[in-house]
Design an enzyme around this catalytic site. Structure first.
Site, PDB file in Angstrom:
ATOM      1  N   SER A  77      19.828  -1.984   7.511  1.00  0.00           N
ATOM      2  CA  SER A  77      19.478  -1.927   6.087  1.00  0.00           C
ATOM      3  C   SER A  77      20.625  -2.251   5.140  1.00  0.00           C
ATOM      4  CB  SER A  77      18.882  -0.571   5.698  1.00  0.00           C
ATOM      5  OG  SER A  77      17.817  -0.229   6.550  1.00  0.00           O
ATOM      6  N   SER A  80      15.393  -3.994   8.857  1.00  0.00           N
ATOM      7  CA  SER A  80      16.389  -3.718   7.830  1.00  0.00           C
ATOM      8  C   SER A  80      15.713  -3.328   6.521  1.00  0.00           C
ATOM      9  CB  SER A  80      17.276  -4.959   7.611  1.00  0.00           C
ATOM     10  OG  SER A  80      18.295  -4.695   6.686  1.00  0.00           O
ATOM     11  N   ASP A  90      15.887  -3.070   2.961  1.00  0.00           N
ATOM     12  CA  ASP A  90      16.724  -3.662   1.906  1.00  0.00           C
ATOM     13  C   ASP A  90      16.130  -3.270   0.554  1.00  0.00           C
ATOM     14  OD1 ASP A  90      18.212  -4.840   3.947  1.00  0.00           O
ATOM     15  OD2 ASP A  90      16.908  -6.589   3.989  1.00  0.00           O
TER      16      ASP A  90
END
Length: 388
Positions: A257, A295, A297
């Site tokens: 992330s 991830s 984000d």
């Protein structure tokens, strides 16, 4: 662009991206940091302890907390315009529903590891109750965001406590700030190199005055094969010494992330703050990432202008002739230079998180190598991206 010493090294003397003469667009502020926005403070709690094997959830700690205070300590409880954007939602940022509803924040922003959101959330409440009881008497919805540091850190060991969150808030200061393996970024990895905390800023000239756009990232994303610097794909040239790839058995090492925070002193509406937050993925993309499913984000932008115009506190008495709020804001048609500043500062913040780092070994002997400066410089010179 002239190289200013404070732009090339961190307070501890670690190199930043500009020390490698990486070509970067835009004009940075005095510290080239989010703290170039007047009033914004940043504090860290860094937890590094223990070596060797993981032991019943009490193994090596490589973790911490980062605190960002939009109006400093005295201004906690003062509302500022804010906007939130989730590029990929495999992550957490508390308080997002209220940001979407009210378009403002009024408390410190904390960033930590995935399993430490709870104690950090409680730590903010405890700090406010102790120092700002009038604010705490109303409702508190702290913003706490996370990225996963379980490759290097004993993430289930409850190493982060409310006291660490409080200490990060207490430690928050202006001026130059440290980067790399500090605060919430301590155990993070980026492009399968040692990652973590990175920051940068840009000056935007606007008519008779200038505004500042600052970025702080907790960089914990990207696969080695994706890494791009100054437009040069470096994944192949830097493919060796990649223990994370082996750890994940050849699977995605783009997991982990990225949390990004944008601050500006330009007067903006909440929707315009959200528009700035939406531009952060473009800055990440300049460094090569394609946005892994694994991830999370998540991005937040706030403006320190129009102080407290968007407060949502309980009103006192019936409304009168003065019971209105007013805001100045940049016309939407003049936002492009601010968008460019976000993209440029985001790109540089990622590179600073990578460059200002050292090798780290953590839980179970897992190792994250530092970005090899000499190899990067040689590869960029070979492609003509930097002067030979």
């Amino acid at each position: 662009m002239d190289q200013v010493p404070t732009h090339t090294t961190t307070p501890a003397g670690k190199a930043r991206a500009r020390a490698l003469a990486i070509p970067l667009q835009g004009t940075p502020g005095p510290a080239n940091a989010i703290t170039d926005v007047a009033g914004v403070l940043v504090g860290y709690s860094t937890i590094i302890k223990g070596e060797g094997e993981l032991n019943l959830g009490h193994g090596p700690a490589r973790t911490g907390v980062t605190a960002i205070l939009p109006f400093g300590h005295d201004g906690i409880g003062t509302a500022c315009a804010a906007g939130y954007h989730s590029f990929n939602g495999n992550g957490e940022m508390t308080g997002a529903s209220w940001i979407e509803e009210a378009g403002s924040i009024s408390l410190p922003i904390l960033i930590t590891n995935t399993h430490a959101v709870g104690p950090c959330h409680r730590g903010v409440i405890d700090w406010v109750a102790r120092h700002k009881p009038d604010v705490a008497n109303q409702w508190l919805l702290p913003v706490v965001a996370e990225t996963w540091d379980g490759y290097l850190n004993d993430i289930n060991g409850s190493h982060v406590t409310g006291d660490h969150a409080i200490a990060a808030i207490d430690n928050a200061a202006s001026g130059r700030i440290e980067e790399g393996s500090v605060g919430g970024g301590t155990g993070m990895n980026c492009y399968a190199f040692k990652g973590g905390s990175g920051t940068a800023s840009r000056i935007v000239d606007y008519g008779h005055r200038s505004y500042t756009v600052g970025v702080l990232l907790q960089a914990n994303f990207g696969s080695r094969r994706e890494l791009t610097i100054a437009g040069v794909p470096l994944g192949h040239a830097l493919a060796d010494d990649n223990p994370m790839e082996s750890y994940f058995s050849g699977g995605s090492t783009g997991a982990g992330s990225c949390i990004g925070i944008v601050a500006t002193d330009a007067p903006l509406l909440p929707g315009q703050c959200k528009a700035l937050a939406r531009r952060m993925p473009l800055g990440l993309a300049r460094t090569g990432t394609t946005g892994s499913h694994f991830s999370g984000d998540i991005f937040l932008a706030f403006s320190t202008a129009n102080s407290d115009a968007l407060n949502g506190r309980f009103p006192k008495g019936p409304p009168g002739d003065e019971s209105y709020s007013h805001m100045d804001f940049i016309p939407w048609g003049r936002m492009d230079d601010f968008y460019a500043a976000v993209v440029q500062a985001t790109e540089e913040a990622v590179l600073n998180a990578l460059v200002a780092n050292d090798d780290m070994t953590g839980r179970d002997g897992n190792r994250s190598p530092a970005l090899p400066h000499a190899k990067v410089l040689a590869a960029l010179k070979a492609r003509g991206a930097v002067a030979g």
